[in-house]
Design an enzyme around this catalytic site. Structure first.
Site, PDB file in Angstrom:
ATOM      1  N   GLU A 209     -49.416  58.292  29.272  1.00  0.00           N
ATOM      2  CA  GLU A 209     -49.889  58.199  30.607  1.00  0.00           C
ATOM      3  C   GLU A 209     -51.107  59.139  30.706  1.00  0.00           C
ATOM      4  O   GLU A 209     -51.308  59.884  30.009  1.00  0.00           O
ATOM      5  CB  GLU A 209     -48.659  58.355  31.859  1.00  0.00           C
ATOM      6  CG  GLU A 209     -48.148  59.717  31.404  1.00  0.00           C
ATOM      7  CD  GLU A 209     -46.930  59.865  32.396  1.00  0.00           C
ATOM      8  OE1 GLU A 209     -46.196  58.837  32.798  1.00  0.00           O
ATOM      9  OE2 GLU A 209     -46.582  60.973  32.739  1.00  0.00           O
ATOM     10  N   HIS A 247     -45.119  62.656  37.748  1.00  0.00           N
ATOM     11  CA  HIS A 247     -44.822  63.840  36.769  1.00  0.00           C
ATOM     12  C   HIS A 247     -45.805  64.793  36.943  1.00  0.00           C
ATOM     13  O   HIS A 247     -46.834  64.734  37.198  1.00  0.00           O
ATOM     14  CB  HIS A 247     -45.040  62.962  35.347  1.00  0.00           C
ATOM     15  CG  HIS A 247     -44.004  62.017  34.875  1.00  0.00           C
ATOM     16  ND1 HIS A 247     -44.128  61.041  34.180  1.00  0.00           N
ATOM     17  CD2 HIS A 247     -42.799  61.847  35.499  1.00  0.00           C
ATOM     18  CE1 HIS A 247     -42.967  60.156  34.182  1.00  0.00           C
ATOM     19  NE2 HIS A 247     -42.344  60.629  34.923  1.00  0.00           N
TER      20      HIS A 247
END
Lengths: 298, 393
Positions: A209, A247
């Site tokens: 990511e 995150h």
């Protein structure tokens, strides 16, 4: 074989008597994982889920011969608990907890490295070798034993990939969630190296990511050190810069860490890039030449 | 979590790092008193917002009279400031920092960051201060000098001396730099900061190093042990919807598309946004409802998504791992009934008991609600884009 965990992995659960730990330990036991007991300071000598509770990790290791720890300790206490496990004879620590202070992780990572202890996570779903050992919070049913290794920075996103690999009939050797924090115990490269050496693993899926440069480093490692085909997916092509996307590690800072750069690095280094999440199974087929052999959807 | 410049400087003073001693004013009436307290006949007035680029936006000014300082305060206090970092609506200005004027000989750049790749605190310095460091890095990476802090020994004065030497400073300035970097990194370690940026660090007319601006970032994961910093949080500088979401343990980031998203898991939430874009649509937001999704949280998530007027369709994408999709379905139905969602909703469930969940939604949805169910993510994304009218079919 498989990597990190198998049917012989002997596990203690740290933070054992908490609600999340209890829920997930029960699921791991049901999956067949050898959970031998747990640690909750102050509750030693009691039983939980029919298993012994120990006051310290060292006592648990002496009594049960455990070599792995599954950690659900609250974030403020994780540094203490991880270091306790690392100094008490545990060789694999899987830390599920989210929100550990970054400076704590700097020191924890340094100590684990110097002691030769493998830390997976924190802020991760854990590790599973289908049919043998589940050390984490993922749903066991969507996995089947097989030949694709999966390594990912994300949880539910990994399930999406796992399910496709299952539906295409390839199965997983081991699936590893390395976690979404800026500083984790294991990098993509650590896990890729293990998969390269593992006979059961014939192809890999890497799920990255935005944020940092771990995917770029992994791409270079794949190009120079790996013989097995790798399929790569990166989440966050639509993420705006400077915003933390859930995150702690998923942030594009100063124009660096974009999905575009990461996809470009993967492509440059011979990894088959997948832009559409729904196409991961198809991409593995393309990269390996394996035909789809559908199995009943679990 | 970001701190204001005046708060960062307060921490610098506590750490014994040379920085301007200013006074913060929150009303025009306080300006004259502040100038008197500071003394002198020239001052710098600076708008306090959580965004860089204040200078270019007119938020920093050199003044030489009380009238001029008051005029500046009157212009900005209670207003919003828009810079290239602030986002479209800008940020409210509630405070102005007034400082004595500094005699500047040279502007440098100094920062300490937590470098995720090397897993070390890295001190960075550059001879080009007062400009965006990203621009310097893009043009000439060699212009930024680095020194990594040893984990065991901690920051050492030689690191500052060496950086100073590379920037062409004198040995005396090198000693000052050594002292400053040791104090800065120790402050970072003591206060759980993930970024300290001094831009510019200036050489004064007298040849001394001095911090003219300061930008600090605090590790949110460490706030439990940084009570003093929690009090410094300025909620007026944060996005209202994002903060409201955080109170419900929801991770929300507003974007400018028309398809609202509700997803479990941060990675899948990002991937869902990407799927919408690949299919020709534009996501209105990032929203992670987390693992233990309850009907209360789904209800709040709906409210937050609906508070964005641009949303035309809502996509719910849940991959049931441990979470059971039938329980999610129950929560979604209850939330739709409670909130009265007047927009089309596409529900994609997959994983643990998804068939049961989808059936419950198909059977249980009120006839007034426009609800579509999907198992396949690609089809769910296509359907949303179609409903949002962003793709001509």
């Amino acid at each position: 074989m498989s990597i990190l965990v198998n049917e012989d992995t002997r596990v203690l659960v740290q933070g054992f008597t908490g609600s999340q730990a209890s829920l997930h330990a029960e699921q791991c036991i049901a999956y067949g994982t050898q959970i031998l007991g747990g640690v909750t300071p102050g509750k030693g000598g009691t039983e939980h889920l029919g298993l012994p509770v120990f006051d310290t990790v060292a006592e648990g290791v002496r009594t049960t011969g455990a070599d792995a720890s599954l950690m659900f300790v609250p974030a403020p206490f994780c540094k203490d608990s991880i270091l306790e496990a690392a100094h008490s004879g545990i060789s694999l620590i899987v830390c599920i907890t989210e929100g550990i202070p970054v400076l704590d992780m700097l020191e924890v990572k340094h100590v684990c490295d110097s002691l030769g202890v493998r830390l997976i996570g924190p802020n991760c779903p854990g590790v599973i070798t289908p049919g043998a050992c589940k050390l984490g919070i993922m749903a066991g049913e969507i996995h089947i034993p097989g030949r694709v290794g999966i390594v990912s920075r994300s949880g539910t996103l990994t399930y999406e990939a796992v399910q496709q690999i299952t539906q295409w009939g390839f199965g997983q050797s081991t699936s590893v969630g390395i976690g979404g924090d800026p500083i984790g115990g294991s990098s993509f490269i650590d896990i890729l190296e293990m998969f390269e050496a593992d006979e059961q693993t014939e192809a890999l899926v890497l799920i990255g990511e935005i944020g940092g440069t771990a995917e770029e480093q992994a791409a270079e490692f794949i190009q120079s050190e790996m013989s097995k085909p790798v399929v790569g997916y990166i989440a966050g092509a639509t993420a705006p810069p400077g915003k933390r996307m859930g995150h702690a590690g998923a942030i594009i800072s100063g124009g660096a860490g974009t999905a575009e750069e990461k996809f470009a690095a993967l492509e440059r280094c011979g990894v088959l890039p997948v832009k559409n999440l729904a196409h991961i199974g198809e991409a593995v087929s393309e990269a390996t030449g394996w035909a789809r052999t559908p199995v009943e959807a679990p | 979590m970001n701190l204001h410049e005046y708060q960062s400087k307060q921490l610098l003073h506590e750490a014994g790092v040379p920085a301007a001693e200013g006074v913060v004013v929150r009303s025009v009436g306080e300006v004259a008193g502040a100038l008197e307290k500071i003394g002198g006949d020239k001052w710098v007035v600076k708008v306090q917002v959580h965004a860089g680029g204040r200078g270019k936006a007119g938020g920093v000014k050199l003044v030489d009279s009380a009238a001029e300082a008051e005029e500046f305060a009157r212009r900005w206090l209670g207003q919003k400031m828009t810079t290239y970092q602030s986002g479209g609506d800008g940020l409210p200005v509630n405070a102005v920092l007034i400082e004595p004027c500094t005699d500047i000989e040279r502007e440098l750049y100094l920062a300490a960051i937590l470098d995720r790749d090397t897993r070390r605190i890295v001190i960075m310095a550059s001879a080009e201060g007062g400009v965006e460091i990203e621009a310097v890095a893009a043009r000439d990476p060699e212009a930024i000098k680095r020194s990594a802090v040893d984990l065991i020994a901690g920051p050492m004065p030689w690191q500052g001396r060496e950086l100073a030497h590379q920037l062409g400073l004198s040995p005396a300035q090198g000693r000052q730099m050594g002292d400053i970097v040791v104090r800065l990194v120790n402050l970072m370690l003591r206060r759980d900061l993930t970024l300290i940026e001094i831009n510019p660090l200036v050489v004064t007319g007298a040849g001394d190093l001095f911090c003219l601006d300061a930008k600090f970032n605090v590790d949110e994961g460490a706030l439990h042990r940084q009570a003093g910093l929690v009090d410094m949080r300025d909620k007026t500088q944060e996005d209202e919807r994002e903060m409201h979401a955080a109170e419900w343990s929801l991770n929300y980031v507003a974007l400018d598309g028309s398809i609202g998203c509700m997803v479990n898991g941060a990675g899948l939430a990002m991937a869902t946004m990407d799927m919408i874009q690949i299919n020709g649509g534009a996501p209105a937001n990032f929203l992670d409802v987390g693992g233990g999704t309850t009907s209360e949280r789904v209800t709040e998530a709906f409210k937050i998504i609906l508070s964005d007027q641009a949303v035309r369709v809502i996509l719910i994408n849940i991959f049931g791992g441990i979470v059971r999709c039938d329980l999610i379905a129950e929560g979604v139905l209850k939330a739709i009934a409670d909130v009265g969602v007047g927009l089309p909703v596409v529900v994609r469930l997959q994983g643990n008991r998804h068939q049961q969940g989808l059936k419950m939604i198909a059977d249980g949805a009120p006839s007034s609600a426009e609800i579509y169910t999907e198992v396949d993510l690609q089809r769910a994304a296509e359907r949303c884009v179609e409903l949002a009218g962003e793709k001509r079919t």
